[in-house]
Scaffold this active site. Structure first.
Site, PDB file in Angstrom:
ATOM      1  N   HIS A  42       0.865  -1.272   0.071  1.00  0.00           N
ATOM      2  CA  HIS A  42       0.013  -0.212  -0.065  1.00  0.00           C
ATOM      3  C   HIS A  42       0.896   1.264   0.113  1.00  0.00           C
ATOM      4  O   HIS A  42       2.067   1.201   0.376  1.00  0.00           O
ATOM      5  CB  HIS A  42      -0.903  -0.026   1.152  1.00  0.00           C
ATOM      6  CG  HIS A  42      -2.075  -0.958   1.210  1.00  0.00           C
ATOM      7  ND1 HIS A  42      -3.234  -0.929   1.818  1.00  0.00           N
ATOM      8  CD2 HIS A  42      -2.381  -2.127   0.395  1.00  0.00           C
ATOM      9  CE1 HIS A  42      -4.024  -1.825   1.565  1.00  0.00           C
ATOM     10  NE2 HIS A  42      -3.512  -2.660   0.579  1.00  0.00           N
ATOM     11  N   CYS A 101      -2.897  -0.044   7.255  1.00  0.00           N
ATOM     12  CA  CYS A 101      -2.120   1.358   7.288  1.00  0.00           C
ATOM     13  C   CYS A 101      -2.384   2.127   8.506  1.00  0.00           C
ATOM     14  O   CYS A 101      -1.401   2.805   8.960  1.00  0.00           O
ATOM     15  CB  CYS A 101      -2.118   2.179   5.805  1.00  0.00           C
ATOM     16  SG  CYS A 101      -1.826   1.240   4.372  1.00  0.00           S
ATOM     17  N   CYS A 138      -6.513   2.151   5.085  1.00  0.00           N
ATOM     18  CA  CYS A 138      -7.205   1.005   5.799  1.00  0.00           C
ATOM     19  C   CYS A 138      -6.830   0.517   7.197  1.00  0.00           C
ATOM     20  O   CYS A 138      -6.121   1.260   7.464  1.00  0.00           O
ATOM     21  CB  CYS A 138      -6.883  -0.113   4.653  1.00  0.00           C
ATOM     22  SG  CYS A 138      -5.113  -0.460   4.819  1.00  0.00           S
ATOM     23  N   GLU A 191       0.818   3.801   1.852  1.00  0.00           N
ATOM     24  CA  GLU A 191       1.224   4.520   2.991  1.00  0.00           C
ATOM     25  C   GLU A 191       2.373   3.651   3.592  1.00  0.00           C
ATOM     26  O   GLU A 191       3.411   4.115   4.282  1.00  0.00           O
ATOM     27  CB  GLU A 191       0.027   4.351   4.248  1.00  0.00           C
ATOM     28  CG  GLU A 191      -1.226   5.280   3.590  1.00  0.00           C
ATOM     29  CD  GLU A 191      -2.132   4.384   3.041  1.00  0.00           C
ATOM     30  OE1 GLU A 191      -1.755   3.711   1.886  1.00  0.00           O
ATOM     31  OE2 GLU A 191      -3.450   4.528   3.243  1.00  0.00           O
TER      32      GLU A 191
END
Ligand SMILES: [Zn+2]
Length: 341
Positions: free
Chosen positions: A53, A86, A83, A55
């Protein structure tokens, strides 16, 4: 406020990188002392890992840069609400503030489903600012999903005699029939398949990637070869995301019928028109005159030679000639064809 907009624009630039890779477009930057110290964008499908992801990638880079897992004086700008994974990492990294573009009602954990960033029970709470460049951040996502739906609908490419469509596990038998032949794989750089089961595994693990197609005869729909466009770093050639590399093979009984040039011509159109690529590369190993002819026929121009490279898949040493076709050259060749019609 100006600074927030400025940095969210940078996060959007990262989201666009994901977009170009066919990934859900989410981007992120981490800022310390009014300077960007790390960037990240979603690469989950490209890297085939849950952790990729935007992040998480940015947090990794920021910690590498600062030499500290604590990012206490940093602000993260992210185009979509984080999410649960993260948000957890953001709390663990003790990031001071998170600035969010648009919210994610179905999965967000900075207020939508949960607010993991501000649980009083944890030892760290994160300041949150929401709605910076909200429209742009959500527009790029809705555009992506709209295009994805359209792409899925017409994921099939067709030519006069062929259908190019995604590989299916039910193609395993047909694939094995042609790919077991030692005349096919090795000159293209891969070992002959050893069983139907082996072919099935290869469909699942290798041929299921984006932009790889089974080459099927229109008359019976059976897969007789494969063609793919590897974009950006999906290619071994170390390409930017605006360029791709075409690879192909076809079963021996179909050699000499001009089917691969027909498939390559359509994939070039797809790459330049639908995917907006700037350059498409191709290549052939020393001695593979058939493949060389295909590339000449399709307008590829010799570019350079990689001598004596160690080819891992076959564990041997080979010389590879690389060819290339730019968008400009391709457009010009199309006009010439039109001129004769
Ligand atoms: Zn996430």
């Amino acid at each position: 406020m100006d600074e927030q907009i400025k940095f969210m624009r940078e996060a959007l630039k990262q989201a666009k990188k994901a977009y170009r890779l066919g990934e859900v477009p989410i981007g992120c930057v981490i800022v310390q002392d009014h300077k960007i110290i790390a960037r990240g964008y979603n690469r989950r499908n490209t890297d085939k890992i849950t952790l990729a992801h935007a992040e998480i990638s940015a947090i990794k880079k920021a910690s590498k840069k600062t030499g500290d897992w604590r990012l206490e004086d940093c602000t993260m700008y992210v185009t979509l609400e984080p999410c649960q994974m993260c948000a957890g990492a953001i709390v663990q990294a003790r990031i001071k503030e998170v600035v969010i573009g648009c919210m994610n009602p179905k999965a967000g954990c900075a207020g939508s489903i949960l607010n993991l960033l501000q649980m009083q029970e944890f030892n760290h709470q994160v300041e949150i600012t929401r709605g910076i460049l909200e429209e742009e951040c959500s527009e790029i996502l809705s555009r992506f999903f709209k295009e994805l739906r359209e792409r899925r609908k017409k994921k099939k490419l067709t030519t006069k005699r062929l259908i190019l469509r995604p590989w299916l596990e039910t193609d395993a038998e047909s694939l094995y029939k042609y790919a077991k032949d030692p005349e096919v794989g090795p000159i293209a750089g891969w070992p002959p398949h050893t069983s139907v089961e082996n072919s099935r595994e290869i469909i699942k693990n290798v041929l299921s990637v984006n932009e790889t197609y089974a080459v099927c005869l229109k008359e019976d729909g059976k897969a007789i070869g494969s063609i793919g466009l590897m974009i950006g770093n999906a290619s071994n050639l170390d390409l930017p995301d605006t360029e791709g590399e075409i690879g192909y093979w076809i079963g021996v009984p179909f050699w000499g019928e001009g089917l691969i040039p027909e498939a390559v011509t359509e994939l070039l159109r797809h790459g330049f028109c639908d995917l907006k690529l700037e350059k498409i590369w191709c290549g052939y190993f020393e001695g593979n005159t058939k493949s060389k002819r295909v590339q000449e026929k399709c307008g590829f121009v010799y570019h350079h030679t990689n001598k004596n490279i160690h080819w891992e898949l076959m564990d041997d040493v080979r010389t590879e000639h690389i060819t290339c076709l730019t968008r400009e050259e391709w457009e010009k060749s199309r006009e010439e064809v039109k001129g004769y019609e």
